[in-house]
Design an enzyme around this catalytic site. Structure first.
Site, short mmCIF file in Angstrom:
data_model
loop_
_atom_site.label_atom_id
_atom_site.label_comp_id
_atom_site.label_asym_id
_atom_site.label_seq_id
_atom_site.Cartn_x
_atom_site.Cartn_y
_atom_site.Cartn_z
N LYS A 1 6.09 3.77 -5.25
CA LYS A 1 6.08 3.84 -3.78
C LYS A 1 6.60 2.51 -3.21
O LYS A 1 7.35 2.49 -2.24
CB LYS A 1 4.67 4.14 -3.26
N ASP B 1 -0.89 2.36 1.48
CA ASP B 1 -1.40 0.98 1.51
C ASP B 1 -1.43 0.35 0.11
O ASP B 1 -1.53 -0.87 -0.03
CB ASP B 1 -2.79 0.93 2.16
N GLU B 2 -1.33 1.22 -0.93
CA GLU B 2 -1.44 0.70 -2.30
C GLU B 2 -0.29 -0.22 -2.68
O GLU B 2 -0.37 -0.91 -3.69
CB GLU B 2 -1.51 1.85 -3.29
P1 NAD Z 1 0.67 15.92 -2.60
O1 NAD Z 1 0.76 15.60 -4.05
O2 NAD Z 1 -0.47 16.74 -2.10
O3 NAD Z 1 2.02 16.67 -2.14
C1 NAD Z 1 3.29 16.27 -2.57
C2 NAD Z 1 4.28 17.37 -2.18
O4 NAD Z 1 5.60 16.95 -2.58
C3 NAD Z 1 4.03 18.72 -2.90
O5 NAD Z 1 4.18 19.78 -1.99
C4 NAD Z 1 5.13 18.75 -3.97
O6 NAD Z 1 5.51 20.07 -4.32
C5 NAD Z 1 6.25 18.00 -3.26
N1 NAD Z 1 7.21 17.42 -4.21
C6 NAD Z 1 6.94 16.66 -5.30
N2 NAD Z 1 8.08 16.32 -5.93
C7 NAD Z 1 9.09 16.84 -5.19
C8 NAD Z 1 10.51 16.80 -5.31
N3 NAD Z 1 11.12 16.16 -6.33
N4 NAD Z 1 11.26 17.42 -4.37
C9 NAD Z 1 10.66 18.08 -3.34
N5 NAD Z 1 9.31 18.16 -3.17
C10 NAD Z 1 8.55 17.55 -4.10
O7 NAD Z 1 0.77 14.52 -1.85
P2 NAD Z 1 -0.01 14.01 -0.56
O8 NAD Z 1 -1.33 13.49 -0.94
O9 NAD Z 1 0.11 15.04 0.48
O10 NAD Z 1 0.91 12.76 -0.18
C11 NAD Z 1 2.07 12.94 0.62
C12 NAD Z 1 2.74 11.59 0.85
O11 NAD Z 1 1.85 10.71 1.51
C13 NAD Z 1 3.15 10.89 -0.44
O12 NAD Z 1 4.38 10.26 -0.22
C14 NAD Z 1 2.06 9.84 -0.65
O13 NAD Z 1 2.55 8.73 -1.34
C15 NAD Z 1 1.71 9.50 0.78
N6 NAD Z 1 0.32 9.04 1.01
C16 NAD Z 1 -0.73 9.76 0.55
C17 NAD Z 1 -2.03 9.36 0.86
C18 NAD Z 1 -3.24 10.16 0.42
O14 NAD Z 1 -4.36 9.76 0.68
N7 NAD Z 1 -3.08 11.30 -0.23
C19 NAD Z 1 -2.23 8.19 1.62
C20 NAD Z 1 -1.11 7.46 2.04
C21 NAD Z 1 0.16 7.91 1.75
O1 DAU Z 2 -4.66 4.58 -0.51
C1 DAU Z 2 -3.77 5.65 -0.38
C2 DAU Z 2 -3.73 6.44 -1.67
O2 DAU Z 2 -4.95 7.17 -1.74
C3 DAU Z 2 -2.53 7.38 -1.76
O3 DAU Z 2 -1.36 6.63 -1.80
C4 DAU Z 2 -2.62 8.27 -3.00
O4 DAU Z 2 -1.56 9.21 -2.99
C5 DAU Z 2 -3.95 9.00 -2.96
O5 DAU Z 2 -4.10 9.79 -4.13
C6 DAU Z 2 -5.09 8.00 -2.86
O6 DAU Z 2 -5.15 7.19 -4.06
P1 DAU Z 2 -6.57 6.87 -4.79
O7 DAU Z 2 -6.28 6.54 -6.19
O8 DAU Z 2 -7.37 5.93 -3.97
O9 DAU Z 2 -7.25 8.33 -4.64
P2 DAU Z 2 -8.12 9.23 -5.63
O10 DAU Z 2 -8.55 10.42 -4.83
O11 DAU Z 2 -7.44 9.50 -6.91
O12 DAU Z 2 -9.39 8.31 -5.91
C7 DAU Z 2 -10.15 7.74 -4.88
C8 DAU Z 2 -11.17 6.82 -5.52
O13 DAU Z 2 -12.12 7.60 -6.24
C9 DAU Z 2 -10.57 5.86 -6.54
O14 DAU Z 2 -11.25 4.60 -6.44
C10 DAU Z 2 -10.86 6.51 -7.90
C11 DAU Z 2 -12.17 7.22 -7.64
N1 DAU Z 2 -12.41 8.49 -8.38
C12 DAU Z 2 -11.42 9.43 -8.38
C13 DAU Z 2 -11.62 10.64 -9.00
C14 DAU Z 2 -10.53 11.70 -9.04
C15 DAU Z 2 -13.63 8.72 -8.98
O15 DAU Z 2 -14.55 7.86 -8.97
N2 DAU Z 2 -13.84 9.92 -9.60
C16 DAU Z 2 -12.89 10.90 -9.65
O16 DAU Z 2 -13.13 11.99 -10.21
#
Ligand code: NAD
Ligand code: DAU
Length: 339
Positions: free
Chosen positions: A159, A129-130
């Site tokens: 992204k 969503d970012e």
């Molecule tokens: P993560 O960082 O936990 O995992 C990323 C994975 O990708 C890892 O296993 C890493 O080894 C692999 N990777 C990285 N670079 C690579 C490359 N060049 N080739 C092959 N593998 C590679 O990430 P996540 O939090 O699980 O997010 C997964 C996807 O979902 C991402 O595309 C992210 O943008 C999207 N997303 C995440 C969130 C969230 O809240 N974490 C929300 C919305 C969308």
């Molecule tokens: O919205 C989807 C996104 O959510 C994904 O695309 C990203 O991959 C995922 O990492 C996440 O992004 P955020 O930046 O929102 O997530 P993060 O866990 O890094 O931080 C969540 C919120 O908490 C953000 O407002 C920053 C704050 N934060 C984060 C950390 C690590 C703190 O206040 N303290 C902390 O130590």
């Protein structure tokens, strides 16, 4: 609803990361007729333990890079879909060093799209969503699929770039692609660099949790299992060329989430440190999931956030051997940034 697509042999990129591994586990549990090839480079965020114990005849790990065109030429033919999770995913890392984000998120997606074009393979792109930037605190509006792209951070701009490549490869070359943009996930197997696992493991280590800035920033939390089901529904029943937003009405301020963690862990809810804010910190994310609900009948099942949080905390309490190896290096990185 579009015709149902019934994949038998899929590639899941990033299947050893947080959301990708939860998706692989979900597919293995719910669709036993589907074979999954996980393609993962095993960066600091990828851990093969995340998919350990799954049946070897149905889930296979190929260690490799999504940017490697020769590898994709060998791997992709014979598969009927790619579900693309692999990415550099952490905003703070992207601010400290953006280059790997451009490489993996932009070039990697480009290489996968080219392989899909060449071998006529369906593509589902997992995005965030970012890409829509942020919303003001307290305004009623939520993100909608056709909102303009206004990414704020190096991470979200890469992204957004990858989403635009997917849209263009669909329109120009007819690649059968769908996109989902999801809000913040929580659940098991999330790296300790992220907000919820960082605070939970800080408490477990006897360290104080860290809240950025004013703590008023709002994130829209969804359990990762609900995200997995949404991705599957879009892959199999979504309309090619479309974007679907995934969210579960989970808006909460960071301060409220942190206080809930402390309460659930039996600590004083004010027992945390305020630290330096993230540069360019997005204020609020909020998803309108109406399109996904109306077209595909998807609904979140994990609707009690406090209960989901309690189960997530219990998972980290029971899996110290999983998170402990990454904790020290992660905190050393944060300490250097004053966070
Ligand atoms: P993560 O960082 O936990 O995992 C990323 C994975 O990708 C890892 O296993 C890493 O080894 C692999 N990777 C990285 N670079 C690579 C490359 N060049 N080739 C092959 N593998 C590679 O990430 P996540 O939090 O699980 O997010 C997964 C996807 O979902 C991402 O595309 C992210 O943008 C999207 N997303 C995440 C969130 C969230 O809240 N974490 C929300 C919305 C969308
Ligand atoms: O919205 C989807 C996104 O959510 C994904 O695309 C990203 O991959 C995922 O990492 C996440 O992004 P955020 O930046 O929102 O997530 P993060 O866990 O890094 O931080 C969540 C919120 O908490 C953000 O407002 C920053 C704050 N934060 C984060 C950390 C690590 C703190 O206040 N303290 C902390 O130590």
């Amino acid at each position: 609803m579009a015709d149902v697509f019934e994949p038998r042999d899929i590639i899941v990129t990033g299947g050893c990361g947080f959301i990708g591994s939860n998706f692989v586990r979900w597919v293995a549990a719910n669709h036993p007729g589907v074979h999954v090839t996980v393609l993962d480079r095993l960066t600091y965020a990828g851990n093969p333990e995340n998919i350990a114990g799954l049946p070897g005849d149905r889930v296979e790990l190929v260690v490799g890079d999504v940017c490697d065109a020769d590898l994709l030429d060998r791997l992709v033919p014979g598969h009927d879909a790619i579900v693309h999770f692999a990415a550099e995913s952490h905003n703070d890392n992207s601010i400290a060093g953006p280059e790997p984000f451009v490489r993996t998120n932009v070039v990697g997606t480009y290489r996968l799209l080219e392989a899909c074009r060449k071998y006529d393979v369906r593509f589902h792109h997992v995005s965030t969503d970012e890409v829509y930037g942020d919303l003001a605190l307290g305004e009623p509006r939520r993100f909608e699929p056709d909102d303009p792209y206004r990414p704020s951070s190096p991470y979200s701009s890469t992204k957004a770039s990858s989403d635009l490549l997917v849209r263009a490869w669909h329109r120009t070359y007819g690649v059968r692609a769908t996109i989902s943009n999801c809000s913040n996930n929580y659940g098991p197997y999330q790296h300790v660099e992220k907000f919820i696992p960082r605070q939970v493991t800080n408490v477990l280590c006897g360290a104080r949790p860290k809240l950025y800035g004013t703590g008023e920033n709002v994130r829209d939390w969804i359990h990762t299992e609900d995200h997995s089901r949404a991705v599957w529904d879009i892959l199999t029943c979504g309309r090619v060329g479309e974007t679907y937003l995934v969210g579960a009405d989970g808006e909460r301020s960071n301060k409220d989430v942190l206080r809930a963690i402390l309460e659930l862990m039996g600590r004083d809810p004010d027992d945390f440190d305020w630290v330096r804010d993230r540069p360019g910190h997005d204020r609020r994310y909020a998803i309108d999931p109406t399109k996904l609900e109306r077209e595909l009948g998807w609904r979140p099942l994990h609707t009690d956030f406090r209960e989901g949080l309690a189960r997530t905390i219990a998972w980290y309490e029971g899996h110290e051997g999983w998170w402990r190896p990454a904790k020290e290096a992660t905190e050393a990185k944060y300490a250097k940034q004053g966070q």
